[in-house]
Design a protein around this motif. Structure first.
Motif, PDB file in Angstrom:
ATOM      1  N   ALA A 106      -2.885  -0.012 -10.207  1.00 12.54           N
ATOM      2  CA  ALA A 106      -3.289   0.739  -9.022  1.00 12.54           C
ATOM      3  C   ALA A 106      -2.125   0.853  -8.030  1.00 12.54           C
ATOM      4  O   ALA A 106      -1.890   1.921  -7.439  1.00 12.54           O
ATOM      5  CB  ALA A 106      -4.484   0.054  -8.351  1.00 12.54           C
ATOM      6  N   LYS A 151       0.423   3.407  -9.397  1.00 12.88           N
ATOM      7  CA  LYS A 151      -0.017   4.800  -9.203  1.00 12.88           C
ATOM      8  C   LYS A 151       0.152   5.211  -7.742  1.00 12.88           C
ATOM      9  O   LYS A 151       0.560   6.335  -7.449  1.00 12.88           O
ATOM     10  CB  LYS A 151      -1.487   4.947  -9.629  1.00 12.88           C
ATOM     11  N   GLU A 152      -0.163   4.302  -6.841  1.00  4.53           N
ATOM     12  CA  GLU A 152      -0.023   4.642  -5.415  1.00  4.53           C
ATOM     13  C   GLU A 152       1.447   4.845  -5.048  1.00  4.53           C
ATOM     14  O   GLU A 152       1.787   5.747  -4.282  1.00  4.53           O
ATOM     15  CB  GLU A 152      -0.621   3.510  -4.566  1.00  4.53           C
ATOM     16  N   HIS A 153       2.348   4.051  -5.665  1.00  7.88           N
ATOM     17  CA  HIS A 153       3.778   4.203  -5.404  1.00  7.88           C
ATOM     18  C   HIS A 153       4.301   5.533  -5.943  1.00  7.88           C
ATOM     19  O   HIS A 153       5.069   6.239  -5.285  1.00  7.88           O
ATOM     20  CB  HIS A 153       4.538   3.033  -6.049  1.00  7.88           C
ATOM     21  N   HIS A 156       2.589   8.210  -6.376  1.00  6.88           N
ATOM     22  CA  HIS A 156       2.024   9.298  -5.547  1.00  6.88           C
ATOM     23  C   HIS A 156       2.839   9.482  -4.283  1.00  6.88           C
ATOM     24  O   HIS A 156       3.067  10.610  -3.840  1.00  6.88           O
ATOM     25  CB  HIS A 156       0.577   8.970  -5.216  1.00  6.88           C
ATOM     26  N   ASP A 157       3.291   8.363  -3.701  1.00  2.28           N
ATOM     27  CA  ASP A 157       4.116   8.475  -2.481  1.00  2.28           C
ATOM     28  C   ASP A 157       5.452   9.120  -2.803  1.00  2.28           C
ATOM     29  O   ASP A 157       6.030   9.833  -1.981  1.00  2.28           O
ATOM     30  CB  ASP A 157       4.335   7.079  -1.873  1.00  2.28           C
TER      31      ASP A 157
END
Length: 371
Positions: A363, A366-368, A370-371
């Motif tokens: 998770a 994925k957040e990294h 996306h940034d």
């Protein structure tokens, strides 16, 4: 799961010796006899007989002595002994209307046929320590109650006043030829029959039943009772001997009987009326007899179209959790070794944490991205 262990015999034997030494106490103090317990701790003896399902005051007193006053352990001991006794016959139903009454009250009417007999009771005593009981000498307060003065020779009909002669109270259930359930030999079935329930409640833990009774009176069951009659005394026990075609009296036992009535709105097609609760127990045990009667009525709710909303109305909850021996066994088994169980659980926990950390890392990745 109860984990069994091997070995440790020496430690167990040593534990038994320590228990025996602690049970004896200070050797300079006189040893407590079984006869003293039976005669002077009679209410504890009566409780052990009820929940142990065996009427024998001497054996109940022995169990109390052996268990150092732990009544649940004493109940367990008495039940274990009872399981070894052969059964040679069945007695006739007790005729409690023929009871030789030692105590009899009703809370629905001041004046009842035959009168009220206070007899032995703590209901009107001050809850203050009586330091005179610390004296060894006998005094006048220890004199026995005269049975004749307390109505002990009277035979009194059941229930109070006019209620039995009107349609305000439901009729007593008629006798039938169905065999009576025996919970000492057969397991509880659900849905249960009333004879099963009453046996279960008599064998149940007094504190648990009193708590359920209390809950109904506080609004968790719409079940505020009146005591139509509470009686304590001696009844004859009769055995039918078919070989000779006779019924033979084999002795008397002390019992407590409680009959409660409860206002019931009932089903739409039945007018409001009073319904009944019932409890019959060994010895003198009014608090438990009353609790049994109230819980008995709560468990009859389905008969009267009442919605099952509270614990006291749920027969599986009440009857499956009221037994002190079963409850004590499962609770106390937690003190036995659970090494294998705990290690297996630790491995499972470790795997769950690894899975959790993997999900957390994915998770975060994925957040990294996306940034």
């Amino acid at each position: 799961m109860v984990t069994s262990i091997k070995g440790g015999e020496k430690a167990i034997d040593a534990s038994h010796r320590i228990v025996a030494k602690r049970r004896r106490g200070d050797p300079n103090v006189a040893r407590l006899s079984v006869e003293q317990i039976r005669e002077q701790l009679s209410l504890a003896v009566d409780r052990v007989m009820n929940e142990g399902s065996l009427y024998d005051p001497t054996l109940a007193a022995l169990a109390i002595k052996q268990s150092e006053g732990d009544l649940i352990e004493a109940i367990y001991l008495l039940r274990a002994y009872r399981s070894t006794i052969p059964r040679f016959g069945f007695t006739k139903p007790l005729d409690t209307a023929a009871m030789l009454v030692r105590r009899r009250i009703s809370t629905t009417h001041k004046d009842i046929p035959g009168g009220q007999f206070l007899g032995p009771t703590y209901d009107y005593t001050h809850r203050l320590l009586d330091f005179s009981l610390m004296q060894d000498e006998e005094d006048e307060d220890g004199l026995p109650v005269q049975a004749v003065e307390q109505g002990g020779s009277l035979t009194l009909r059941h229930d109070a006043g006019f209620l039995n002669r009107t349609d305000l109270v439901e009729d007593e259930l008629p006798a039938d030829d169905r065999p009576v359930a025996d919970l000492t030999r057969e397991p509880m079935n659900f849905p249960s029959s009333r004879d099963q329930r009453l046996q279960n409640l008599v064998r149940g833990d007094e504190g648990f039943l009193m708590g359920l009774c209390y809950s109904t009176m506080r609004g968790y069951g719409r079940n505020h009772p009146y005591v139509a009659e509470m009686r304590h005394g001696d009844v004859s026990v009769t055995l039918d001997i078919p070989e000779i075609g006779l019924e033979v009296g084999i002795g008397t036992i002390g019992v407590t009987e409680c009959r409660t009535i409860h206002l019931t709105v009932g089903k739409p097609d039945i007018p409001p009326h009073y319904t009944r609760g019932y409890g019959l127990l060994f010895g003198h045990c009014e608090r438990k007899a009353l609790s049994v009667a109230v819980v008995d009525r709560a468990l009859r709710g389905a008969e009267f179209g009442e919605e099952k909303r509270y614990p006291s109305q749920d027969e599986e909850f009440v009857l499956s959790h009221s037994d002190s021996v079963a409850a004590s066994g499962l609770v106390q088994h937690l003190k036995l070794p659970h090494y294998v169980d705990f290690q297996a659980e630790q491995q499972l926990l470790k795997q769950l944490r690894e899975d959790y950390n993997k999900r957390a890392r994915r998770a975060a990745s994925k957040e990294h991205d996306h940034d």
